[in-house]
Structures are given as C-alpha cells and as structure tokens.
Enzyme design. Structure first.
Site, PDB file in Angstrom:
ATOM      1  CD  GLU A  36      -4.148  -5.892   2.728  1.00 10.80           C
ATOM      2  OE1 GLU A  36      -4.819  -5.139   3.461  1.00 10.80           O
ATOM      3  OE2 GLU A  36      -2.931  -5.795   2.591  1.00 10.80           O
TER       4      GLU A  36
ATOM      5  CD  GLU B 128      -3.088  -0.915   2.187  1.00 14.16           C
ATOM      6  OE1 GLU B 128      -2.840  -0.244   3.195  1.00 14.16           O
ATOM      7  OE2 GLU B 128      -4.180  -1.473   1.989  1.00 14.16           O
TER       8      GLU B 128
HETATM    9  C1  GAL Z   1      -4.436  -2.567   5.045  1.00 14.44           C
HETATM   10  C2  GAL Z   1      -3.028  -3.119   5.224  1.00 14.44           C
HETATM   11  C3  GAL Z   1      -3.026  -4.386   6.034  1.00 14.44           C
HETATM   12  C4  GAL Z   1      -3.897  -4.240   7.259  1.00 14.44           C
HETATM   13  C5  GAL Z   1      -5.278  -3.845   6.831  1.00 14.44           C
HETATM   14  C6  GAL Z   1      -6.248  -3.715   7.977  1.00 14.44           C
HETATM   15  O1  GAL Z   1      -4.387  -1.207   4.773  1.00 14.44           O
HETATM   16  O2  GAL Z   1      -2.422  -3.373   3.986  1.00 14.44           O
HETATM   17  O3  GAL Z   1      -1.704  -4.700   6.404  1.00 14.44           O
HETATM   18  O4  GAL Z   1      -3.345  -3.278   8.097  1.00 14.44           O
HETATM   19  O5  GAL Z   1      -5.211  -2.607   6.184  1.00 14.44           O
HETATM   20  O6  GAL Z   1      -7.518  -3.282   7.548  1.00 14.44           O
END
Ligand code: GAL
Length: 669
Positions: free
Chosen positions: A306, A150
């Site tokens: 994710e 990110e």
């Molecule tokens: C994303 C990140 C992850 C985790 C997730 C939690 O932004 O890439 O590592 O922190 O959020 O929602």
C-alpha cells in the site's frame, strides 16, 4: 508470486467491491485492464459483508467479484478480512474490545477493535479464515493471501483482563518459576516482589515509573500475541491452499511488532508506506523503510502493498504528491528490491472515514490527471517486467533490534531524545545520499558478508549479539558504533563495570559519565583535521583506553575531550560516536569509513539528489536512476540498453525533474 507464467511486476491496489453497486464492477475491471493492473487486494474489511450474522456466511458477492476479476485477467491478493470485527461479534462479546493502559475500553465504530488474546475474537477469526480458505483456496484468481491488516497499527497493546491472563501464561512459559522472574525484573527494587503468578498485572497507568523489565516483557508479549493471531490464520491458509504465498502488510518503522521475528513467517514480506509529501526527508525515510523491508525477507523481492496515489487524509494537513512524485516513489520501491507496487485504494470512497484519501480512480473518475498517472505507472511496470526476481546486494549493514528499540523507549533514562527511527535516519541519510546500498539487519544475522556494519544505540543487547559484533571486528570488519550501546542485558539490567559494559574492550575506551543535551541544543566539535562542526542530542565524558581520538568536543564541560574515536581490534576497526554529529561532520566520517572498508556506490559522479541503485539477475545489472530534484539534471551513465526512460546522449542521460530511468549496462571493450 504464485502461478504467474511469465515474469511480471505486480501493480494494483485495495479494491472493495462490497462498497459499490455491483453494476459498477465490470467497469472497474475494464479500467484495471486499461491501467495494466495485475492484482487487487480484495476483502480487507469485508468481515461484516462476508458473515452478516453469527454462523451465516454470504459469499455470493465475492464469488461474482472474483470471477469477474479472473475473466478480466486480474489476480487477487485475497484478505482474510479479520481486521475489522463485525458489530454482532462485539455485541455478543463486548469484552473483546481492547483496553488502553488507563483502563479505558476502546469503542467499536472504526477498525482493529479487538483484543488479540480474546478467545471470542480468535475463534471467530479462525472460523472466517477457514471458510474463505476452503471457498477460494483453489480459485484461479487468487495469487496471494493477505492476512488481517497492519497488525498493531492502531492498537499496539491491550491491557484488558484477558490480556492480563495471557500475559501471566506467557511469563510462566518464559521464566518457569517465579523467583527467576523476580530476578529478571529486579523486583527487590521498590518492594515489588511477586509471590503468586496471579499478582502479575499488565503495566497499566500507575502513580509513577513502572518496572522497566515488566514494560519490556509486555512489549514482547504483545508482539507475540498478535503473532499468534497471524500464525493461526496462516496455518489454515497454508494447509488448505499450499503454494499460494501468505503475507501480512507491515507498517515500516513502528514499534508494535518485532518484525524480525514476524518476517520468518512471511512467504513474501510486504509493506505499507505513507511518507508525508511535506517532509523534506520523505525520500530518505522511505528508502530506509524499503531497505528494512527487503532485509526482513533476507534480500528476496518484496511487495509494496500500500501507498497513497497522492494525499492521505489522516494527518492534520494532507498535501498531495507533487507532479511526478507518485511515479518516482513507486520506482524507488522497485529500485530497492520490490517486485510490485500497490496502492490504497483503487476507487476513491464517497462515504466513510477515507473519502478524502486519494485513490487510483479519484472522485473525478478517468477524466483526471490522477488517472493518467495511474495508466502511466502501469505502462512503466509493464516495461520493467524483466527486472522481476532480480535482487540487490548491500555491503553495509545497519543493525536494528526491536527489543532494543523497546528498551530505548522505556521511562526514566538519561535522555528521552534517543528516538531510534530519527537516529537511524541520521546515520542512514549520508549513506543514501552517497548511493551506498544498506541492509537493515537484526541480531543473529551473519555479518561476515558485510564490509561495514553500523550499530546505532544498541543499549540492550544479549550475549550472542555481543559475541557476533566482537567476532565481526576481530575478523577484519569495519564497525561504526554509537553512544548508549552495550549497557544492559535483555532484562534492562546494567552490565557490570565501567560503561559501555559489553563493548569497553572492543572500543578501547571507557565512558565516565553521560552529558545528554537539552532538546535542540548543540555543542561545538573540532576534528583532528581542523574541521569544525556541531553535535546534538548527546555528549559524554570518554576516557580513551587505546582508541584514537578523531573529533573532540570544543566547548562546554567536555571541551577538549574525545567525541569520536577509532580503535583497532583484532584485524578490524571500530569507529565510535559519542554524540550525534551534524551531517557535515558525519558525512566525511562515514564516507571515509566506507572507503576504508571498500564500499562503493552503484554509479559514480552522480549529481546531488539522484538516487541510484543496482539490482542484479542472471543477465547482469539493472541500474535504477531516480531524480528527486525538481529540476532536470545530467547524469553520466555507462553504455547501456535502456529499459525505461530516454536514450543517453554521448554518455549523458538527462533526467527531467522527478523522472526515472532504468538501464542495463552493456559490456564495452
Ligand atoms: C493503511 C490501511 C489502509 C488505509 C490506508 C490509508 O494504514 O491499511 O486500509 O486506511 O492506511 O492511508
């Protein structure tokens, strides 16, 4: 993705074995198998575990973990682990910590605590990537490379001295000589003339409004600085392990990165998506982000890298996803062109900053509804393997340009209410509700395949893009353009003549003066067809120069004057919105424009709240039906082979609350 012998969809999530006792790993791999997990993202924050000291690497644990995964038939999306520099690196180079606009240096102790231009960070990140690439580049478990994490999510811009020097270099490359820069930045204003490159400073906190062209260039520089970090790691991976695709996870509609530029360097575009379950607009917002992600890759299948299985833990209030919504929203990604669905994270942490963030294996373990949901989704994805590789074609293009977005966010403009993601959503929502497929495209995209193009708030636009839009309409296209467009060049300098400088002739009108509305205020509208409505955000005084008025302002200083107009140009038409009409007004306007343009939904007679998309492959169409309602609905469907879901009864498919169906229509006589 690489090396998968039969088509399959990716299912999995972030897996952090280094955070758990190794005795648990075999059980984790067994559970992954039980849930149908194909792929886990490993090592995203493992820099300190992989390199405990300068020059000393410890790969033993990752060797074991990857071998275990491989033995269990699970592939790895292997991270380069450069997103969270270890404490020893920061200790050795405290000035690699990023600096805020007010000069405050941010501390370590969380993550993403690096200045992207700092040589110590870059050198160490490259060295780690080299090690990882050489050690695992041929490992049979590795399916995909996950560079960093990110980029720009927490630190969009760094204002330290190292960044300042890198910015000077960047401006020299861009402008060549100082006088060109002075012209581009209009430094005659407020006596800001620069006579030495060393006088160039980042746009740090200043007494009042900063030079907008400087601020804009700093945005560009900052996106490029992060891109250089990505490219340095990607180049190593590509050299050492050709054939294994490389990606980094984008965060959707955020300003940090010019994703159109970045996407050119991704082998597969991937996205992290965290809509708020309490947001009534969550599904529409997410659909827009998914469409952007697909479009960034030119329509190729993309990867949802994710999402949260249920609640996150970083909003003030973190609601879980209601029953069925995790599954529904996962299918929404597939419906909009993804070939995989992954989560943060596999096993819920017991310590650290994200222990209250949901996971596929929650604190309760497998005796939980959450785990059953995981297993159910895995089974769904197994059944949908045949859709892998299919694509989605859209007839509508929505134009989004990061340079313009940055310019819209500059200080000292007529209104700060033109929040681009919100305004994009205004225009996207009616199309999404009508199940009309939309691509979200950047400048330079060939518009000719699209039946309709929507260009919202293209305030800053370069000459090439202006020409593209003119040509599109001249050649018979249907364009919808909104207020505050065509006003400045790439340096935020006003285009000459009456507003909107770049598009007066195309639109057949002239804007005399802007009348932005106060936050939350509305103005009444009246259509030529007698329909009444309201508009928010903006109004403006428009004089027609050939365009036909469709809607007028019905009150206030502009009462009786045009608010929405249509103009014929060449063989095409342009509809111009001089305000942000309410959904009741906008819906028929866009529906009518779409109908005239010959745009049709994937399926007709669909009840409200049911999202339908069509992916296609060599076998034909795959229809995805998603019920966003919290009650069951009947949906008339064509004769089909059911890939997922219940069989229709006499042409009617009953979709339960939050349920999903995937059909392959069959030819009938
Ligand atoms: C994303 C990140 C992850 C985790 C997730 C939690 O932004 O890439 O590592 O922190 O959020 O929602």
């Amino acid at each position: 993705m690489s090396g998968s012998p039969t088509p399959r969809l990716i299912f999995g999530g972030d897996y952090n074995p280094e955070q758990w006792d190794a005795s648990l790993w075999p059980q984790d791999v067994r559970l992954m198998g039980e849930a149908g997990i194909t792929t886990v993202t490993v090592g995203v924050f493992a820099w300190a575990a992989l390199q405990p000291q300068p020059g000393r690497y410890d790969f033993a644990w990752l060797d074991t973990a990857l071998d275990l995964l491989h033995a269990g038939g699970i592939r790895a999306c292997l991270a380069t682990a450069t997103a969270s520099p270890p404490a020893w690196l920061v200790q050795a180079h405290p000035d690699m910590l990023p600096v805020a606009p007010d000069g405050r240096r941010l501390g370590p102790g969380s993550r993403q605590h690096y200045c992207p231009s700092h040589p110590a960070y870059r050198t160490a990140a490259r060295a780690l990537t080299q090690q990882i690439a050489h050690r695992y580049g041929q490992h049979p478990a590795v399916e995909l490379w996950h560079v960093n994490n990110e980029y720009g999510c927490h630190v969009q811009q760094c204002y330290c001295e190292v960044s300042a020097a890198a910015f000077r270099q960047w401006t020299q490359e861009r402008y060549g000589d100082l006088e060109s820069l002075n012209r581009a930045w209009t430094t005659t204003f407020w006596g800001q003339h620069l006579s030495d490159w060393e006088q160039i400073q980042p746009p740090r906190t200043a007494p009042t409004t900063l030079n907008p062209a400087l601020v804009l260039d700093y945005r560009r520089f900052s996106s490029d600085a992060l891109l250089e970090c990505f490219l340095a790691e990607a180049a190593i991976l590509r050299e050492v392990s050709p054939g294994i695709p490389v990606t980094t996870n984008f965060v959707g509609l955020v300003e940090a990165l010019d994703q159109h530029t970045w996407a050119r360097h991704q082998d597969v575009v991937s996205l992290d998506s965290y809509p708020d379950p309490l947001d009534a607009e969550a599904a529409a917002r997410q659909a827009l982000t998914f469409d952007l992600t697909r479009s960034l890759g030119g329509g190729k299948p993309w990867l949802l890298m994710e999402q949260a299985p249920s609640a996150v833990n970083w909003r003030p209030v973190n609601a879980p996803k209601p029953e069925g919504v995790m599954r529904l929203w996962s299918h929404q990604a597939l419906a909009r062109g993804a070939d995989g669905v992954m989560f943060f994270q596999f096993r819920q942490s017991i310590g650290g900053a994200e222990k209250w963030h949901s996971a596929l294996v929650p604190h309760a373990g497998t005796s939980s509804r959450a785990w059953q949901d995981t297993v159910r989704l895995g089974a769904d994805l197994g059944r949908l393997a045949e859709v892998a590789g299919s694509t989605l074609t859209a007839d509508i293009a929505l134009v989004l340009d990061w340079n313009n977005w940055w310019a819209l966010g500059l200080d000292a403009r007529p209104s700060s209410e033109i929040d681009l993601p919100e305004r994009l959503l205004d225009l996207y929502r009616p199309l999404w509700e009508a199940n009309l497929a939309v691509d979200v495209v950047g400048p330079g995209t060939d518009l000719s395949p699209y039946r309709m193009v929507i260009a919202p708030h293209l305030y800053l636009i370069d000459e090439g893009h202006v020409t593209e839009l003119h040509r599109y309409v001249e050649d018979g296209g249907h364009l919808v353009m909104t207020y505050f467009s065509g006003l400045v060049d790439p340096h935020d300098r006003v285009r000459p003549g009456a507003y909107p400088g770049a598009f007066r002739d195309l639109l057949g009108l002239q804007v005399e003066e802007f009348w932005p509305l106060s936050s939350g205020a509305e103005v009444a509208l009246e259509g030529q067809d007698g329909r009444v409505g309201t508009a928010g955000v903006w109004s403006e005084e428009i004089t027609s120069r050939g365009a036909k008025t469709l809607v007028t302002f019905a009150e206030g200083p502009l009462a009786g004057k045009p608010a929405v107009l249509r103009h014929t140009h060449g063989t095409g038409t342009v509809t111009y919105l001089g305000c942000s009409p309410d959904p009741q007004t906008l819906r028929p306007l866009l529906a009518e424009a779409a109908q005239t343009a010959g745009v049709h939904p994937a399926l007709t007679d669909v009840p409200e709240g049911v999202e339908v998309t069509a992916r296609t492959d060599q076998q034909g169409q795959v229809l995805f039906l998603l019920n966003h309602n919290d009650h069951a609905v009947p949906v008339p469907v064509p004769a089909s082979r059911v890939v997922l879901g219940d069989e229709p009864d006499a042409g009617i498919l009953t979709l339960a609350a939050h349920d999903v169906a995937v059909l392959r229509p069959v030819a009938t006589r």
